[in-house]
Design a protein around this motif. Sequence first.
Motif, PDB file in Angstrom:
ATOM      1  N   TYR A 119       0.829  -1.369   0.004  1.00 41.96           N
ATOM      2  CA  TYR A 119      -0.156   0.000   0.012  1.00 41.96           C
ATOM      3  C   TYR A 119       0.901   1.476   0.145  1.00 41.96           C
ATOM      4  O   TYR A 119       0.435   2.271  -0.584  1.00 41.96           O
ATOM      5  CB  TYR A 119      -1.138  -0.062   1.290  1.00 41.96           C
ATOM      6  N   ALA A 120       1.908   1.150   0.835  1.00 44.24           N
ATOM      7  CA  ALA A 120       2.732   2.383   0.723  1.00 44.24           C
ATOM      8  C   ALA A 120       3.491   2.898  -0.654  1.00 44.24           C
ATOM      9  O   ALA A 120       3.455   3.795  -0.976  1.00 44.24           O
ATOM     10  CB  ALA A 120       4.020   2.341   1.504  1.00 44.24           C
ATOM     11  N   ALA A 121       3.451   1.695  -1.414  1.00 47.22           N
ATOM     12  CA  ALA A 121       3.994   1.764  -2.624  1.00 47.22           C
ATOM     13  C   ALA A 121       3.110   2.677  -3.725  1.00 47.22           C
ATOM     14  O   ALA A 121       3.478   3.595  -4.487  1.00 47.22           O
ATOM     15  CB  ALA A 121       4.413   0.612  -3.547  1.00 47.22           C
ATOM     16  N   TRP A 122       1.798   2.414  -3.438  1.00 46.75           N
ATOM     17  CA  TRP A 122       0.731   3.482  -4.092  1.00 46.75           C
ATOM     18  C   TRP A 122       0.454   4.594  -3.383  1.00 46.75           C
ATOM     19  O   TRP A 122       0.038   5.762  -3.884  1.00 46.75           O
ATOM     20  CB  TRP A 122      -0.707   2.600  -4.250  1.00 46.75           C
ATOM     21  N   LEU A 123       0.673   4.760  -2.119  1.00 46.72           N
ATOM     22  CA  LEU A 123       0.305   5.830  -1.150  1.00 46.72           C
ATOM     23  C   LEU A 123       1.225   7.123  -1.780  1.00 46.72           C
ATOM     24  O   LEU A 123       0.690   8.322  -1.940  1.00 46.72           O
ATOM     25  CB  LEU A 123       0.249   5.849   0.231  1.00 46.72           C
ATOM     26  N   ILE A 124       2.469   7.061  -1.807  1.00 42.55           N
ATOM     27  CA  ILE A 124       3.315   8.176  -2.286  1.00 42.55           C
ATOM     28  C   ILE A 124       2.942   8.750  -3.659  1.00 42.55           C
ATOM     29  O   ILE A 124       2.717  10.046  -3.516  1.00 42.55           O
ATOM     30  CB  ILE A 124       4.546   7.800  -2.171  1.00 42.55           C
ATOM     31  N   PRO A 125       2.819   8.016  -4.557  1.00 51.97           N
ATOM     32  CA  PRO A 125       2.268   8.793  -5.922  1.00 51.97           C
ATOM     33  C   PRO A 125       0.833   9.230  -5.603  1.00 51.97           C
ATOM     34  O   PRO A 125       0.796  10.371  -6.695  1.00 51.97           O
ATOM     35  CB  PRO A 125       2.214   7.231  -6.828  1.00 51.97           C
ATOM     36  N   ALA A 126       0.141   8.678  -4.894  1.00 54.37           N
ATOM     37  CA  ALA A 126      -1.118   9.324  -4.830  1.00 54.37           C
ATOM     38  C   ALA A 126      -1.295  10.835  -4.099  1.00 54.37           C
ATOM     39  O   ALA A 126      -1.795  11.592  -4.505  1.00 54.37           O
ATOM     40  CB  ALA A 126      -2.225   8.335  -4.080  1.00 54.37           C
ATOM     41  N   ILE A 127      -0.296  10.695  -3.171  1.00 53.71           N
ATOM     42  CA  ILE A 127      -0.083  12.170  -2.400  1.00 53.71           C
ATOM     43  C   ILE A 127       0.574  13.115  -3.376  1.00 53.71           C
ATOM     44  O   ILE A 127       0.274  14.257  -3.633  1.00 53.71           O
ATOM     45  CB  ILE A 127       0.735  11.959  -1.248  1.00 53.71           C
ATOM     46  N   LEU A 128       1.431  12.660  -4.240  1.00 53.54           N
ATOM     47  CA  LEU A 128       2.122  13.639  -5.276  1.00 53.54           C
ATOM     48  C   LEU A 128       1.102  14.011  -6.543  1.00 53.54           C
ATOM     49  O   LEU A 128       1.129  15.031  -6.656  1.00 53.54           O
ATOM     50  CB  LEU A 128       3.261  12.881  -5.813  1.00 53.54           C
ATOM     51  N   LEU A 129       0.213  13.030  -6.717  1.00 48.08           N
ATOM     52  CA  LEU A 129      -0.663  13.315  -7.709  1.00 48.08           C
ATOM     53  C   LEU A 129      -1.599  14.198  -7.364  1.00 48.08           C
ATOM     54  O   LEU A 129      -2.068  15.237  -7.786  1.00 48.08           O
ATOM     55  CB  LEU A 129      -1.350  12.249  -8.132  1.00 48.08           C
ATOM     56  N   LEU A 130      -2.122  14.363  -5.912  1.00 45.62           N
ATOM     57  CA  LEU A 130      -3.081  14.948  -5.569  1.00 45.62           C
ATOM     58  C   LEU A 130      -2.435  16.662  -5.372  1.00 45.62           C
ATOM     59  O   LEU A 130      -2.963  17.660  -5.660  1.00 45.62           O
ATOM     60  CB  LEU A 130      -3.582  14.737  -4.127  1.00 45.62           C
ATOM     61  N   ALA A 131      -1.044  16.523  -5.007  1.00 47.22           N
ATOM     62  CA  ALA A 131      -0.547  17.637  -4.537  1.00 47.22           C
ATOM     63  C   ALA A 131      -0.189  18.587  -6.202  1.00 47.22           C
ATOM     64  O   ALA A 131      -0.334  19.709  -6.175  1.00 47.22           O
ATOM     65  CB  ALA A 131       0.979  17.536  -4.107  1.00 47.22           C
ATOM     66  N   LEU A 132       0.157  17.577  -7.131  1.00 47.30           N
ATOM     67  CA  LEU A 132       0.277  18.162  -8.258  1.00 47.30           C
ATOM     68  C   LEU A 132      -1.234  18.947  -8.996  1.00 47.30           C
ATOM     69  O   LEU A 132      -1.293  19.851  -9.643  1.00 47.30           O
ATOM     70  CB  LEU A 132       0.661  16.943  -9.293  1.00 47.30           C
ATOM     71  N   LEU A 133      -2.205  18.231  -8.559  1.00 45.63           N
ATOM     72  CA  LEU A 133      -3.666  18.617  -9.025  1.00 45.63           C
ATOM     73  C   LEU A 133      -4.090  19.893  -8.400  1.00 45.63           C
ATOM     74  O   LEU A 133      -4.339  20.789  -9.204  1.00 45.63           O
ATOM     75  CB  LEU A 133      -4.623  17.411  -8.762  1.00 45.63           C
ATOM     76  N   PHE A 134      -3.926  19.885  -7.050  1.00 48.41           N
ATOM     77  CA  PHE A 134      -4.262  20.982  -6.468  1.00 48.41           C
ATOM     78  C   PHE A 134      -3.212  22.474  -6.705  1.00 48.41           C
ATOM     79  O   PHE A 134      -3.545  23.419  -6.662  1.00 48.41           O
ATOM     80  CB  PHE A 134      -4.435  20.738  -4.858  1.00 48.41           C
ATOM     81  N   THR A 135      -2.084  22.236  -6.884  1.00 49.83           N
ATOM     82  CA  THR A 135      -1.063  23.269  -7.230  1.00 49.83           C
ATOM     83  C   THR A 135      -1.086  23.749  -8.703  1.00 49.83           C
ATOM     84  O   THR A 135      -0.344  24.670  -8.954  1.00 49.83           O
ATOM     85  CB  THR A 135       0.245  22.861  -6.522  1.00 49.83           C
ATOM     86  N   SER A 136      -1.816  23.080  -9.482  1.00 49.16           N
ATOM     87  CA  SER A 136      -1.533  23.241 -11.074  1.00 49.16           C
ATOM     88  C   SER A 136      -3.078  23.653 -11.560  1.00 49.16           C
ATOM     89  O   SER A 136      -3.083  24.474 -12.559  1.00 49.16           O
ATOM     90  CB  SER A 136      -1.061  22.227 -11.629  1.00 49.16           C
ATOM     91  N   VAL A 137      -4.151  23.828 -10.909  1.00 42.03           N
ATOM     92  CA  VAL A 137      -5.330  24.091 -11.223  1.00 42.03           C
ATOM     93  C   VAL A 137      -5.769  25.382 -10.107  1.00 42.03           C
ATOM     94  O   VAL A 137      -5.753  25.436  -9.195  1.00 42.03           O
ATOM     95  CB  VAL A 137      -6.433  23.014 -11.241  1.00 42.03           C
ATOM     96  N   TYR A 138      -6.216  26.256 -11.027  1.00 40.85           N
ATOM     97  CA  TYR A 138      -7.034  27.366 -10.335  1.00 40.85           C
ATOM     98  C   TYR A 138      -8.172  28.014 -11.133  1.00 40.85           C
ATOM     99  O   TYR A 138      -8.295  27.826 -12.280  1.00 40.85           O
ATOM    100  CB  TYR A 138      -5.923  28.541 -10.005  1.00 40.85           C
ATOM    101  N   THR A 139      -8.886  28.732 -10.463  1.00 44.01           N
ATOM    102  CA  THR A 139     -10.106  29.351 -10.948  1.00 44.01           C
ATOM    103  C   THR A 139     -10.120  30.896 -11.004  1.00 44.01           C
ATOM    104  O   THR A 139     -10.002  31.404  -9.747  1.00 44.01           O
ATOM    105  CB  THR A 139     -11.353  28.916 -10.474  1.00 44.01           C
ATOM    106  N   VAL A 140     -10.256  31.642 -12.083  1.00 44.47           N
ATOM    107  CA  VAL A 140     -10.431  33.110 -12.070  1.00 44.47           C
ATOM    108  C   VAL A 140     -12.081  33.468 -12.296  1.00 44.47           C
ATOM    109  O   VAL A 140     -12.648  33.033 -13.086  1.00 44.47           O
ATOM    110  CB  VAL A 140      -9.728  33.591 -13.452  1.00 44.47           C
ATOM    111  N   GLN A 141     -12.316  34.216 -11.104  1.00 46.06           N
ATOM    112  CA  GLN A 141     -13.702  34.517 -11.178  1.00 46.06           C
ATOM    113  C   GLN A 141     -14.270  35.215 -12.420  1.00 46.06           C
ATOM    114  O   GLN A 141     -13.402  35.995 -13.132  1.00 46.06           O
ATOM    115  CB  GLN A 141     -14.260  35.244  -9.892  1.00 46.06           C
ATOM    116  N   ALA A 142     -15.625  35.517 -12.451  1.00 48.81           N
ATOM    117  CA  ALA A 142     -16.079  36.317 -13.608  1.00 48.81           C
ATOM    118  C   ALA A 142     -15.829  37.676 -13.749  1.00 48.81           C
ATOM    119  O   ALA A 142     -15.710  38.251 -14.690  1.00 48.81           O
ATOM    120  CB  ALA A 142     -17.633  35.977 -13.799  1.00 48.81           C
ATOM    121  N   GLU A 143     -15.727  38.433 -12.799  1.00 47.96           N
ATOM    122  CA  GLU A 143     -15.439  39.755 -12.650  1.00 47.96           C
ATOM    123  C   GLU A 143     -13.912  40.112 -12.412  1.00 47.96           C
ATOM    124  O   GLU A 143     -13.544  41.424 -12.308  1.00 47.96           O
ATOM    125  CB  GLU A 143     -15.942  40.324 -11.687  1.00 47.96           C
ATOM    126  N   SER A 144     -12.970  39.060 -12.652  1.00 48.86           N
ATOM    127  CA  SER A 144     -11.492  39.463 -12.378  1.00 48.86           C
ATOM    128  C   SER A 144     -10.724  38.785 -13.523  1.00 48.86           C
ATOM    129  O   SER A 144     -11.218  38.297 -14.472  1.00 48.86           O
ATOM    130  CB  SER A 144     -11.263  38.751 -11.226  1.00 48.86           C
TER     131      SER A 144
END
Length: 327
Positions: free
Chosen positions: A20-45
């Motif tokens: 399980y540890a062999a899959w846990l570390i890539p999953a954490i890296l993937l989530l970190a990659l997802l949260f730090t590479s996606v963002y949203t700009v609001q309609a008035e900005s």
Amino acid sequence: MSNSNPRGPDWSDLERLQPYAAWLIPAILLLALLFTSVYTVQAESQGVVLRFGRYVKTVDPGLRFKFPFGIDDVSIVPVKRQLKQEFGFGTPGATNDTQVSNEQTEERVMVTGDLNIATVEWVIQYRVRDPKLFLFKVRNPGQTLRDISESVMRTVVGDRTVDEVITIGRQEIEVEALLQLQEQVDKYELGLSIDQVQLKNVNPPQPVQPSFNEVNQAQQEREQMINVANGEYNKEVPRARGEAEQKTQAAEGYALKRVNEAQGDVSRFNAVFAEYAKAPEVTKQRIYIETMRQVIPTLGQKIIMDDQANQILPLLNLAPQADRRSP
């Protein structure tokens, strides 16, 4: 009695978690990659993307992607929201950091062009036009805008008398301040667009407030009397003009009538004269007879004798009609 295991840790449990540890570390890296590479700009900005602290681009509203793990940083700037700054007063619940100042008393006291003092409160409304200039060209652009606005307002007020500032010159001051403020903002490249400059409370200093109120009341009474006089003028002058026009038209109609009558008389005389020229004697006789026919009935009881008669009438009853009626 101790519950510790005298045989030491059970390494068999760790061995079971290794898959399980062999899959846990890539999953954490993937989530970190997802949260730090996606963002949203609001309609008035709009979003300003920085890569290692250097400007890269400006992006429009929507779901966007960037380089993860802090390589790209995004600053969200509200470009369609109308912001405002208040001078000389402050509204509770301000959402803009530079909307109000801690020096409100000093801001609203100004010297006019005739060396009088007036307390001026005003508001400016603006928008962010260029996010790049707004973020990087000038340090603390909000405070810079406040300083420029106060300088411009003092300049505009200083060119006018206190009466103009308090009464008739308010709109002119707003227009002139807006033009000068936008010119200075463009000069300093703040990346802002000034929508409106609006004067709020403009009053003389408190010690001379009663005197100014009396002056304003007198001016209002004068304006009221002028308006009443103009109303009477607008009522009487059109009526007099209407009467004059009516009399003029009546005179013109009478003149036209007399001219037409005179022309008719001339035409009738010319017609009679033309017939007379054709047979003068006959016309004379006809005119004489027609004239006598009109004249004789108006003469009453008359006896007309021929001037050629040379004999005395044998009988002429000259008695009055009353005697003849008697027996």
